[in-house]
Write an enzyme that holds these catalytic residues in place. Structure first.
Site, short mmCIF file in Angstrom:
data_model
loop_
_atom_site.label_atom_id
_atom_site.label_comp_id
_atom_site.label_asym_id
_atom_site.label_seq_id
_atom_site.Cartn_x
_atom_site.Cartn_y
_atom_site.Cartn_z
N HIS A 8 -2.07 -7.08 -10.66
CA HIS A 8 -2.84 -6.99 -9.43
C HIS A 8 -3.62 -5.68 -9.32
CE1 HIS A 8 0.86 -4.91 -7.80
NE2 HIS A 8 -0.07 -4.18 -7.20
N SER A 36 1.99 1.12 -7.77
CA SER A 36 2.07 -0.10 -8.57
C SER A 36 1.65 0.17 -10.01
CB SER A 36 1.17 -1.18 -7.98
OG SER A 36 1.63 -1.62 -6.74
N ASP A 56 2.99 -10.58 -13.14
CA ASP A 56 2.24 -9.45 -12.58
C ASP A 56 2.22 -8.26 -13.53
OD1 ASP A 56 0.64 -8.17 -10.71
OD2 ASP A 56 2.34 -7.33 -9.62
#
Length: 304
Positions: A109, A212, A138
């Site tokens: 993402h 992230s 992901d």
């Protein structure tokens, strides 16, 4: 003579009174910072300085910080005002160098829909190649060639226990807070999260937007997880603090290796389409048993 004597006595008395007043003003009355004469006085002291102990966290940071980078996702935006297209940052996150060839693991993402990707390492910017992605878990792999970036060692996330130290390094909120280190413990393992096929590592080390794709490390300096998400409070919901999730490195290893080798994650498949049969427990003449029905076969697929 008597009058003079009385006069002398009066003058002497006045002088004595003035002398006493002067003495009291100069030192007889307690002044600021002075104690009463003859009264007990207390003197404070500093507590002793402890010898202290060097934190293992600092040693880990010194070792692995050079391996954590920033990732900038750039895309093209059309501006109606001037009728021109411009390149803008669509998203930003973190990444960890995992090979001597400059391979970097991050989240899918973070780089999704990017037209260009920039890696920021210690003030230097490098154009990165997108090697491949795996949206299901992901994960994504980038590569920066000829940058000589140091790589981390991957640990064994299955060996980690609840209560072990957890060290998160990344770039929360972008480059303004690059190389931020937060510390907590592993709060849970094998957490099943809605809309995720991965059983996550839970930690209370602070994970924020921009973390992230960064690194979750143990006190050996081994990469044990990829921070991927956090829980937060919505309006009207109970307050949530210190619940972050990371993809275990044992889950990421085969995916990353497959992406580096082939550009995508290779998964076993049959190559058929199926439908559920709501039949009887036992079949018979004219009665279909409960089970599945193969309704399509992929041409050239494994089951063809």
């Amino acid at each position: 003579m008597r009058k003079n004597w009385l006069g002398y006595m009066a003058v002497g008395a006045v002088c004595a009174m003035l002398g006493a007043a002067i003495a009291q003003g100069a030192g007889g009355a307690p002044q600021a910072g002075q104690g009463l004469v003859g009264a007990a006085s207390a003197e404070g002291s500093f507590v002793p300085v402890l010898p202290g102990a060097e934190s293992p966290i600092a040693q880990v940071v010194d070792t692995v910080l050079p391996c954590v980078v920033g990732v900038s996702n750039r895309g093209t935006r059309y501006r109606l005002i001037n009728g021109r297209s411009e390149t803008v940052e669509q998203a930003s996150g973190s990444g960890v160098v995992i090979s001597e060839q400059g391979h970097i693991v991050t989240n899918h993402h973070v780089v999704e829909n990017a037209s260009a990707i920039t890696v920021i390492a210690h003030g230097q910017q490098y154009e990165a190649e997108l090697v491949g992605v795996d949206p299901l878990t992901d994960l994504a792999v980038l590569q920066v060639k000829d940058a000589a970036l140091p790589a981390v060692t991957m640990g064994d996330s299955d060996a980690e226990r609840v209560g072990n130290w957890a060290i998160v390094i990344g770039n929360p909120l972008g480059q303004q807070f690059a190389d931020t280190v937060t510390v907590g413990i592993i709060s849970g393992v094998n957490r099943e999260i809605e809309d995720s096929v991965v059983k996550m590592i839970q930690t209370d080390a602070a994970i924020n937007q921009g973390n992230s794709g960064g690194g979750l490390f143990n006190t050996k300096g081994e990469l044990i997880g990829i921070p991927s998400m956090k829980f937060y409070s919505a309006i009207g919901q109970a307050s949530i603090e210190g619940i972050g999730m990371a993809i275990p490195i044992n889950v990421a290893k085969p995916i990353v290796q497959s992406i580096i080798a082939k550009g995508y994650m290779v998964r076993p498949r049959i190559g058929v389409g199926i439908a559920t049969i709501e039949g009887a427990d036992e079949g018979g003449p004219g009665v279909l048993p409960a089970g599945v029905f193969v309704n399509t076969v992929e041409r050239g697929g494994p089951a063809d």
